[in-house]
Scaffold this motif. Structure first.
Motif, PDB file in Angstrom:
ATOM      1  N   ALA A  37      13.362 -47.046 -30.877  1.00  5.09           N
ATOM      2  CA  ALA A  37      14.257 -45.901 -30.662  1.00  5.09           C
ATOM      3  C   ALA A  37      15.705 -46.383 -30.567  1.00  5.09           C
ATOM      4  CB  ALA A  37      13.854 -45.150 -29.393  1.00  5.09           C
ATOM      5  N   VAL A  68      14.419 -39.593 -31.776  1.00  2.78           N
ATOM      6  CA  VAL A  68      14.585 -40.746 -30.901  1.00  2.78           C
ATOM      7  C   VAL A  68      14.105 -40.320 -29.525  1.00  2.78           C
ATOM      8  CG1 VAL A  68      16.274 -42.263 -29.846  1.00  2.78           C
ATOM      9  CG2 VAL A  68      16.500 -41.626 -32.255  1.00  2.78           C
ATOM     10  N   GLU A  69      13.011 -40.915 -29.086  1.00  5.25           N
ATOM     11  CA  GLU A  69      12.405 -40.467 -27.836  1.00  5.25           C
ATOM     12  C   GLU A  69      13.012 -41.205 -26.641  1.00  5.25           C
ATOM     13  OE1 GLU A  69       8.151 -40.021 -27.896  1.00  5.25           O
ATOM     14  OE2 GLU A  69       8.113 -39.880 -30.088  1.00  5.25           O
ATOM     15  N   ILE A  70      13.607 -40.427 -25.742  1.00  2.00           N
ATOM     16  CA  ILE A  70      14.180 -40.985 -24.527  1.00  2.00           C
ATOM     17  C   ILE A  70      13.258 -40.576 -23.387  1.00  2.00           C
ATOM     18  CG2 ILE A  70      16.243 -41.093 -23.102  1.00  2.00           C
ATOM     19  CD1 ILE A  70      17.846 -40.279 -25.536  1.00  2.00           C
ATOM     20  N   LYS A  71      12.710 -41.600 -22.726  1.00  6.54           N
ATOM     21  CA  LYS A  71      11.581 -41.323 -21.831  1.00  6.54           C
ATOM     22  C   LYS A  71      11.988 -40.778 -20.477  1.00  6.54           C
ATOM     23  CE  LYS A  71       9.130 -45.159 -24.036  1.00  6.54           C
ATOM     24  NZ  LYS A  71       8.801 -46.572 -23.771  1.00  6.54           N
ATOM     25  N   LYS A  72      13.245 -41.037 -20.088  1.00  2.00           N
ATOM     26  CA  LYS A  72      13.740 -40.556 -18.796  1.00  2.00           C
ATOM     27  C   LYS A  72      15.135 -40.015 -18.998  1.00  2.00           C
ATOM     28  CE  LYS A  72      11.682 -44.181 -15.912  1.00  2.00           C
ATOM     29  NZ  LYS A  72      12.023 -45.425 -15.193  1.00  2.00           N
ATOM     30  N   GLU A  73      15.570 -39.158 -18.078  1.00  2.36           N
ATOM     31  CA  GLU A  73      16.935 -38.652 -18.176  1.00  2.36           C
ATOM     32  C   GLU A  73      17.921 -39.824 -18.074  1.00  2.36           C
ATOM     33  OE1 GLU A  73      18.243 -34.629 -16.726  1.00  2.36           O
ATOM     34  OE2 GLU A  73      19.046 -35.901 -15.155  1.00  2.36           O
ATOM     35  N   LYS A  74      18.869 -39.867 -18.992  1.00  2.00           N
ATOM     36  CA  LYS A  74      19.840 -40.966 -19.016  1.00  2.00           C
ATOM     37  C   LYS A  74      21.184 -40.388 -19.473  1.00  2.00           C
ATOM     38  CE  LYS A  74      21.507 -45.193 -19.618  1.00  2.00           C
ATOM     39  NZ  LYS A  74      21.725 -46.119 -18.478  1.00  2.00           N
ATOM     40  N   GLU A 131      18.154 -37.076 -30.634  1.00  2.00           N
ATOM     41  CA  GLU A 131      17.714 -37.695 -29.385  1.00  2.00           C
ATOM     42  C   GLU A 131      16.994 -36.625 -28.561  1.00  2.00           C
ATOM     43  OE1 GLU A 131      20.462 -41.070 -28.002  1.00  2.00           O
ATOM     44  OE2 GLU A 131      21.897 -39.678 -28.854  1.00  2.00           O
ATOM     45  N   ASP A 166      16.907 -47.563 -34.046  1.00  2.00           N
ATOM     46  CA  ASP A 166      17.121 -46.426 -34.945  1.00  2.00           C
ATOM     47  C   ASP A 166      18.443 -45.730 -34.629  1.00  2.00           C
ATOM     48  OD1 ASP A 166      14.800 -46.729 -36.398  1.00  2.00           O
ATOM     49  OD2 ASP A 166      13.649 -45.276 -35.249  1.00  2.00           O
ATOM     50  N   VAL A 167      18.667 -45.469 -33.353  1.00  2.00           N
ATOM     51  CA  VAL A 167      19.906 -44.800 -32.948  1.00  2.00           C
ATOM     52  C   VAL A 167      21.129 -45.607 -33.376  1.00  2.00           C
ATOM     53  CG1 VAL A 167      21.349 -44.491 -30.906  1.00  2.00           C
ATOM     54  CG2 VAL A 167      19.161 -43.366 -31.046  1.00  2.00           C
ATOM     55  N   TYR A 193      22.659 -40.365 -23.152  1.00  2.00           N
ATOM     56  CA  TYR A 193      21.525 -40.618 -24.059  1.00  2.00           C
ATOM     57  C   TYR A 193      21.506 -42.104 -24.450  1.00  2.00           C
ATOM     58  CZ  TYR A 193      21.628 -35.502 -24.634  1.00  2.00           C
ATOM     59  OH  TYR A 193      21.646 -34.158 -24.425  1.00  2.00           O
ATOM     60  N   ASP A 209      14.759 -50.444 -17.825  1.00  2.00           N
ATOM     61  CA  ASP A 209      14.716 -49.192 -17.055  1.00  2.00           C
ATOM     62  C   ASP A 209      13.734 -48.175 -17.649  1.00  2.00           C
ATOM     63  OD1 ASP A 209      16.617 -50.287 -15.440  1.00  2.00           O
ATOM     64  OD2 ASP A 209      18.293 -49.095 -16.188  1.00  2.00           O
ATOM     65  N   GLU A 210      13.044 -48.593 -18.710  1.00  2.00           N
ATOM     66  CA  GLU A 210      12.048 -47.741 -19.373  1.00  2.00           C
ATOM     67  C   GLU A 210      12.609 -46.412 -19.857  1.00  2.00           C
ATOM     68  OE1 GLU A 210       8.878 -47.627 -16.491  1.00  2.00           O
ATOM     69  OE2 GLU A 210       8.140 -49.586 -17.146  1.00  2.00           O
ATOM     70  N   ILE A 211      13.843 -46.459 -20.349  1.00  2.00           N
ATOM     71  CA  ILE A 211      14.471 -45.267 -20.921  1.00  2.00           C
ATOM     72  C   ILE A 211      13.972 -45.068 -22.354  1.00  2.00           C
ATOM     73  CG2 ILE A 211      16.674 -44.171 -21.546  1.00  2.00           C
ATOM     74  CD1 ILE A 211      16.420 -44.596 -18.525  1.00  2.00           C
ATOM     75  N   ALA A 212      13.869 -46.161 -23.097  1.00  2.00           N
ATOM     76  CA  ALA A 212      13.476 -46.046 -24.508  1.00  2.00           C
ATOM     77  C   ALA A 212      12.908 -47.370 -24.987  1.00  2.00           C
ATOM     78  CB  ALA A 212      14.691 -45.668 -25.349  1.00  2.00           C
ATOM     79  N   ASP A 213      12.157 -47.339 -26.055  1.00  2.00           N
ATOM     80  CA  ASP A 213      11.600 -48.576 -26.588  1.00  2.00           C
ATOM     81  C   ASP A 213      12.516 -49.160 -27.678  1.00  2.00           C
ATOM     82  OD1 ASP A 213      11.035 -47.265 -28.965  1.00  2.00           O
ATOM     83  OD2 ASP A 213       8.996 -46.766 -28.360  1.00  2.00           O
ATOM     84  N   LEU A 223      18.249 -50.421 -21.216  1.00  2.00           N
ATOM     85  CA  LEU A 223      17.475 -49.265 -21.686  1.00  2.00           C
ATOM     86  C   LEU A 223      15.987 -49.605 -21.725  1.00  2.00           C
ATOM     87  CD1 LEU A 223      19.803 -47.965 -24.556  1.00  2.00           C
ATOM     88  CD2 LEU A 223      19.382 -46.851 -22.345  1.00  2.00           C
TER      89      LEU A 223
END
Lengths: 286, 286
Positions: free
Chosen positions: A213, B178-184, B151, A216-217, B187, A206-210, A203
């Motif tokens: 995030a 929860v910020e998801i920066k790209k479609e995944k 999310e 927290d999830v 989630y 692949d720059e999906i989330a930091d 994650l």
């Protein structure tokens, strides 16, 4: 089993030896020479102080436990009357094989042999003692008075009675014995932890989330105390890097990220006050 | 954003509508006909009672919230002045596409559109509204007042300002955004949970360890509140079976085990009092 011998008085060996003594076992702690034994003694003394602060009701018992550990650099002496020998030597196959060959030749007939190895399959060591039916893996977690699990893993040749006696010993030690029915690399904890860490690493790479995030999830969504990146900060990023760099292409990408963004800046996790997060940390979700 | 429209007043739709009203938003809750609207009203009333018992300080506010939800089966009415439309319709692509096409034609120019889908990539829905730049996914967890994460996942076409406004809305709702920066797909939560569940399933199907051993190790070794099999018992074994039966060969083997050992005996998890474990349960490690 009342007489326990621990081979190697390093980080985990000292914890095993000290804790067994704290739980009223007679303990012999062995290391290779007088200098190593002295370092081991210092570790045991530190543990005794740590128990006073961290273990409820330890008090005077924490000091008394020190008196139940005999230290020696004489291997024949160390194992002469051992009911159980627990090996906590460096994580190298040749060292462990050599050590088990020597104690196998010296120990009484009734002795049971256990390795605390994290990464070497016990079947790779079982023949060294000459008594594979009396050999198994008994794996402790770091800070064992807090993370009180003991994973018990036999090989195809381990005598079921020997296995049962070690499960019983782990219980007597105040550990929750975790029975692993077949040889499994990584035991249970790493078999579960590594796929989670791998998914978390992807994650990030692949720059999906930091990391915040993701953590927290995980905490809020599953009721866990720590998210995967917080776990890595606790384990330490040097170890995290080491594990990831031995994985597949995706994991090696994660290893490079750990090195470039954290290790190269001296941020090794909780131990240095900064890793994926800055510590002490107040998570958003609480 | 102050006027929120929720499409679908089912399990999660009712929670979203009620919680937004509880947090002082003006809410319109839509469902397809009067019968569905009546069922939705009953759900909202139950939630109001649940908040009194479960949410600290809810009190009279829980009852008052009901007055801020307008219910309707008229879609044009429902979206006429919506700042944000949150779709919580059945998890079928055709239904959601049709619904977004209709609201896209009816809603004001400033409306933002969000889908709560768990399994459909938002990019498969974004064009239906005719305004893909104002479209994204906003995904809530079941029992959202307790598992307060939201999310937020955009597509390549989502306007960054729209994304930010929805993150801000989630915060105002008392969620941890929860910020998801790209479609995944999946989630974050399922991207992490599924590899862990998969690893746990393999330990069971490969007869390495039983569910209690796995859960003990996970709780004690990582500080989690639940082990993976306890999580599955909470999620429900019908859902667990459904997920595993869509996985690889190993996971399908796990699905068969779940069916034969549990589902066929009516043991569906916590909901029926028995699944991998019998409930209530006192874990060994505590």
């Amino acid at each position: 089993m009342s007489r326990i011998t621990v081979l190697g008085i390093g980080v985990l060996g000292s914890q095993i030896a000290y804790h067994a003594a704290y739980k009223d076992f007679d303990v012999v702690a062995y290391d290779i020479d007088d200098a190593a034994v002295d370092r081991g003694r210092a570790r045991l003394e530190l543990l005794s102080e740590q128990y006073v602060h961290e273990v409820e009701g330890a008090g005077a018992g924490a000091r008394k436990a020190l008196g139940r550990v005999a230290l020696t650099s004489d291997l024949a002496d160390a194992v002469a009357s051992a009911d159980l020998v627990i090996e906590a030597a460096p994580e190298q196959l040749a060292i462990k094989r050599d050590l088990f060959a020597r104690v196998g030749a010296m120990a009484p007939a009734h002795t049971v042999f256990a390795t605390n190895t994290s990464t070497i399959p016990p079947s790779a060591l079982m023949k060294s003692t000459g008594r594979p039916e009396r050999f198994l893996a008994l794996h402790f977690a770091n800070l064992l008075w807090r993370h009180n699990i003991a994973e018990v893993m036999g090989t195809a040749e381990t005598d079921p009675d020997v296995y049962t006696s070690v499960v019983r010993f782990a219980s007597a030690l105040g550990m929750v014995p975790v029975e692993i029915k077949k040889e499994k690399p990584g035991y249970l904890l790493n078999s579960l932890l590594i796929p989670l860490i791998k998914a978390a690493g992807e994650l990030l790479t692949d720059e999906i989330a930091d990391p915040s995030a993701v953590d927290d999830v995980w905490r809020i969504g599953t009721g866990a105390s720590y998210g995967p990146f917080e776990m890595l900060d606790i384990i330490g990023l040097t170890t995290a890097h080491h594990i990831a760099s031995h994985g597949d292409a995706k994991q090696r990408e994660f290893a490079r990220l750990i090195k470039e963004r954290y290790l190269d800046k001296g941020n090794l996790g909780v131990a240095t006050g900064e890793g994926f997060h800055v510590y002490p940390r107040t998570p958003l979700g609480t």
